[in-house]
Design an enzyme around this catalytic site. Structure first.
Site, PDB file in Angstrom:
ATOM      1  CG  HIS A   1      64.481 -18.486  -7.133  1.00  0.00           C
ATOM      2  ND1 HIS A   1      65.774 -18.002  -7.180  1.00  0.00           N
ATOM      3  CD2 HIS A   1      63.795 -17.808  -8.086  1.00  0.00           C
ATOM      4  CE1 HIS A   1      65.846 -17.077  -8.123  1.00  0.00           C
ATOM      5  NE2 HIS A   1      64.663 -16.939  -8.690  1.00  0.00           N
ATOM      6  CD  GLU A   2      60.588 -19.304  -9.738  1.00  0.00           C
ATOM      7  OE1 GLU A   2      59.967 -18.259  -9.999  1.00  0.00           O
ATOM      8  OE2 GLU A   2      61.749 -19.529 -10.139  1.00  0.00           O
TER       9      GLU A   2
END
Ligand SMILES: [Zn+2]
Ligand SMILES: [Zn+2]
Length: 151
Positions: free
Chosen positions: A65-66
């Site tokens: 996600h990051e």
């Protein structure tokens, strides 16, 4: 619990295997993150992760996600949650939409186990004095067994 060197290596590895791109900045733990799994810092391009989530099976999903934020921002594409680029890339690498709730992973809680002389078991959140209680099934006295994990 992993070290920051292991974290850095893990982020690099996830970046290559899922994005086919190198992660060239710094990944570190930030103890002040409480409910979020991680964050991307626009100014420095560094990533910060929640150390209390690093043991969860979902942690790779948090890294993905990051990294979606990271790679899209560097490529000048839509890097925010509402952007189509973000949604599509996140789906492609199967990253987590939201950080897992910590409470879900802490389902286990501790109970005190007592057993009467006929082996009837009783679990209690608080300890009690075995002199004061008798088993409801057979009327015998309890023995204190110990602390157990319960789902
Ligand atoms: Zn995000
Ligand atoms: Zn009993």
């Amino acid at each position: 619990m992993m070290t920051e060197i292991e974290l850095q290596n893990l982020v690099k590895q996830v970046s290559i295997s899922y994005f086919n791109l190198t992660f060239q900045h710094k990944a570190s733990f930030n103890r002040r993150l409480k409910t979020t799994g991680g964050r991307y810092l626009l100014q420095t391009h560094n990533l910060e992760f929640n150390p209390s989530m690093s043991d969860l099976p979902e942690f790779i999903g948090i890294i993905k996600h990051e990294l979606v934020h990271y790679h899209l921002h560097i490529a000048n594409k839509g890097y925010q949650h509402r952007d189509l680029d973000f949604k599509q890339l996140l789906q492609r690498v199967a990253g987590l939409r939201y950080a897992p709730k910590l409470s879900d992973s802490k389902k286990h809680y501790r109970l005190w186990l007592y057993r009467c002389q006929n082996q009837h078991s009783v679990y209690r959140q608080r300890r009690f004095n075995t002199a004061n209680y008798r088993c409801v099934k057979c009327g015998e006295r309890f023995n204190f067994i110990g602390q157990v994990n319960h789902e």
